[in-house]
Design a protein around this motif. Structure first.
Motif, PDB file in Angstrom:
ATOM      1  N   THR A  97       0.866  -1.079  -0.152  1.00 16.33           N
ATOM      2  CA  THR A  97      -0.036   0.009  -0.133  1.00 16.33           C
ATOM      3  C   THR A  97       0.883   1.205   0.067  1.00 16.33           C
ATOM      4  O   THR A  97       0.324   2.314  -0.154  1.00 16.33           O
ATOM      5  N   PHE A 148      -1.846  -6.282  -3.194  1.00 20.49           N
ATOM      6  CA  PHE A 148      -2.048  -5.009  -2.526  1.00 20.49           C
ATOM      7  C   PHE A 148      -1.917  -3.847  -3.567  1.00 20.49           C
ATOM      8  O   PHE A 148      -2.579  -2.752  -3.475  1.00 20.49           O
ATOM      9  N   TYR A 196     -10.224   2.881  -4.456  1.00 19.07           N
ATOM     10  CA  TYR A 196      -9.978   3.815  -3.268  1.00 19.07           C
ATOM     11  C   TYR A 196     -10.620   5.106  -3.240  1.00 19.07           C
ATOM     12  O   TYR A 196     -10.885   5.715  -2.303  1.00 19.07           O
ATOM     13  N   ILE A 204      -8.560  -0.693   4.270  1.00 18.10           N
ATOM     14  CA  ILE A 204      -7.608  -1.703   3.990  1.00 18.10           C
ATOM     15  C   ILE A 204      -8.239  -3.104   4.309  1.00 18.10           C
ATOM     16  O   ILE A 204      -8.183  -3.937   3.730  1.00 18.10           O
ATOM     17  N   ALA A 219      -9.113  -3.214   0.323  1.00 17.74           N
ATOM     18  CA  ALA A 219      -7.776  -3.825  -0.165  1.00 17.74           C
ATOM     19  C   ALA A 219      -7.308  -5.111   0.100  1.00 17.74           C
ATOM     20  O   ALA A 219      -7.082  -5.927  -0.712  1.00 17.74           O
TER      21      ALA A 219
END
Lengths: 263, 255
Positions: free
Chosen positions: B87, B145, B153, B167, B171
């Motif tokens: 990330t 990721f 996002y 997350i 993700a």
């Protein structure tokens, strides 16, 4: 939400671009754009490719910040996305979570807003019913047609109970029949809730059909080239409205504008 | 669809049975010295004997435990580290050269280092197994990721999701197919390294069983151990497959 709108009255703008300038590197995308959108209005933005209409929408959503000037929402300068501003993206296939069912995708907005778990199912049912997806709660997006996927995204945006709905060519990838159906559904939902809509499209007829106002942008750098108010009666009708002389006149005017802008 | 799957299943079993039969014929006709190649019948009897009168079950369990704990540590560390690296473009830029250097190192080459540092202990075995199984998990997680759809996002930002929620809800599920593929590879590596560690460091388990059987020319026992390892590998692959089918329902249900 009703209250905020009553307080707003008819005069104070809900979205306000104040001499907004945006540059990517040394290329000026938008130059000194000033624009007020009144509460409860549907404003459609058209323009040649590269005129910055999607960029303007992204600034209204707080996804990009302008280099100069300011974007205000309900009187507050926008620095980041807000929960009462919902964005419907064109690429519904990328904007939905493929591992979540239709219901769970709508739930994401409720989870983000901290709605208690026990209240979610009833609200999700209501929202999916509103966009005509009753009975499809447990399907995954990949099991559904494009039109249905876009409905999930609209339901997720409605779950935010938005004061402003930003729509970026939401029906551009759909076939003509599905598109007309969704246009009418959107109009009736918006009429019911009084949401302000900022609608970007490249379809001139769609802009006239949906809008209270149509704004045409010019490219290089992006600025307002034409600003028409649409005084067609509501509720609108796919056949009758589109045959009205006023509709045809506005369509012609926008057509000439685009031709000149691209020429 | 289901019918053809069933037929394929039968075909693969027939193939396996055919190979066992050829093995039996080769052994019966003494085409290979029976000291080195017992028939499947004798290997099977050794396997049964190992479980009934011997302590093969204890050794099997010891190997399974080594494999499992090493794999678990590798998976937890790999996913956490991979998420952090995947990330953050900055972290990725800093760490990728080092990762690329460490990744191709044969994990068995780290055993002498581990022995020097930790001695001939179970801790040493755990460290080696976890280190070896870490790489497939870590690299798959980093890839998973960093390949999350950017639009998602933006959706997270527009909805006002917290960083932890982005997350956990966007993700991680998006990277989960990659992570599971990495964990599947990691499990294979963990089994290999468990056996190798047992052989080199003399920890009791299937590895030592096989090694001792080979050194004392007990070929049926040797083959029994190898068969057991094969079955163990197969069982773990099936288990991971079931886990994948459960977690990734959405992938199999597309239009």
């Amino acid at each position: 939400m009703m209250q905020t709108q009553l307080q707003q009255g008819g005069s104070a703008p809900v979205i306000s671009f104040d001499r907004v300038t945006l540059a990517f590197g040394d290329r000026t995308v938008i130059n000194e754009l000033s624009l007020d959108v009144a509460g409860g209005q549907i404003v459609c933005i058209i323009g040649p490719s590269g005129c910055g209409k999607t960029t303007a929408l992204r600034m209204a959503g707080g996804l990009i910040r302008p280099n100069g000037g300011s974007v205000r929402l309900l009187g507050e300068t926008l620095t980041a996305p807000r929960r009462d501003v919902a964005i419907v993206f064109q690429d519904y296939g990328k904007a939905l979570l493929p591992w979540r069912t239709a219901a769970a995708n709508v739930s994401l907005a409720l989870e983000a807003a901290g709605v208690p778990r026990s209240e979610r199912p009833a609200r999700i049912r209501l929202l999916l019913a509103k966009v005509g997806l009753t009975g499809h709660e447990d399907k995954y997006p990949t099991e559904m047609s494009g039109g249905m996927q876009q409905r999930i995204q609209i339901a997720r945006c409605l779950a935010q109970e938005p004061a402003v709905l930003l729509m970026d060519e939401p029906f551009g990838a759909l076939d003509a029949m599905t598109r007309q159906g969704l246009q009418d559904e959107m109009l009736s939902i918006v009429a019911e809730t009084g949401t302000t809509v900022f609608f970007v499209t490249h379809d001139l007829e769609e802009a006239v059909y949906l809008g209270d106002r149509v704004i045409g942008l010019l490219a290089n750098p992006g600025r307002i080239g034409i600003d028409l108010s649409v005084d067609l009666p509501r509720p609108r009708n796919q056949l009758e409205t589109r045959e009205m002389p006023e509709f045809l006149r506005l369509r012609r005017q926008l057509f000439d504008f685009i031709e000149k802008a691209e020429g | 669809m289901n019918r053809s799957r069933f037929l394929w299943l039968i075909a693969s079993f027939v193939t396996a049975a055919g190979l066992v039969w050829i093995w039996q014929v080769v052994a019966d006709n003494r085409l290979v010295n029976p000291v080195f190649l017992p028939g499947p019948d004798r290997a099977w009897m050794a396997l049964v004997r190992g479980f009934t009168t011997g302590d093969l079950d204890v050794k099997l369990l010891a190997t399974v435990e080594r494999m499992f704990w090493g794999w678990l540590v590798a998976s937890l560390v790999g996913v956490a580290l991979g998420a952090a690296i995947g990330t953050s473009p900055r972290l990725r830029a800093y760490l990728s050269p080092m990762l690329e250097f460490l990744r191709p190192l044969p994990a068995s080459a780290t055993i002498p280092v581990a022995i020097a540092l930790l001695g001939l202990s179970d801790g040493m075995v755990l460290a080696v197994v976890a280190f070896g199984a870490l790489w497939p998990v870590l690299l798959a997680t980093v890839h998973g990721f960093s390949a999350v759809e950017p639009r998602l996002y933006e959706v997270g930002r527009a909805l006002g999701l917290s960083r932890a929620a982005v997350i956990g809800k966007i993700a991680l599920p998006s990277a989960s197919p990659d992570i599971l593929a990495g964990m599947r590879l990691g499990l294979t590596v963990a089994l290999i390294l468990s056996v190798v560690c047992e052989m080199i460091a003399g920890r009791d388990g299937l590895g030592t069983w096989i090694l001792l059987a080979a050194r004392s020319f007990r070929a049926p026992d040797l083959y029994a151990g190898v068969i057991l390892l094969g079955l163990l590998g197969y069982a773990t692959a099936v288990a991971i497959g079931l886990l994948e089918a459960r977690l990734l329902v959405w992938r199999s249900r597309s239009r």
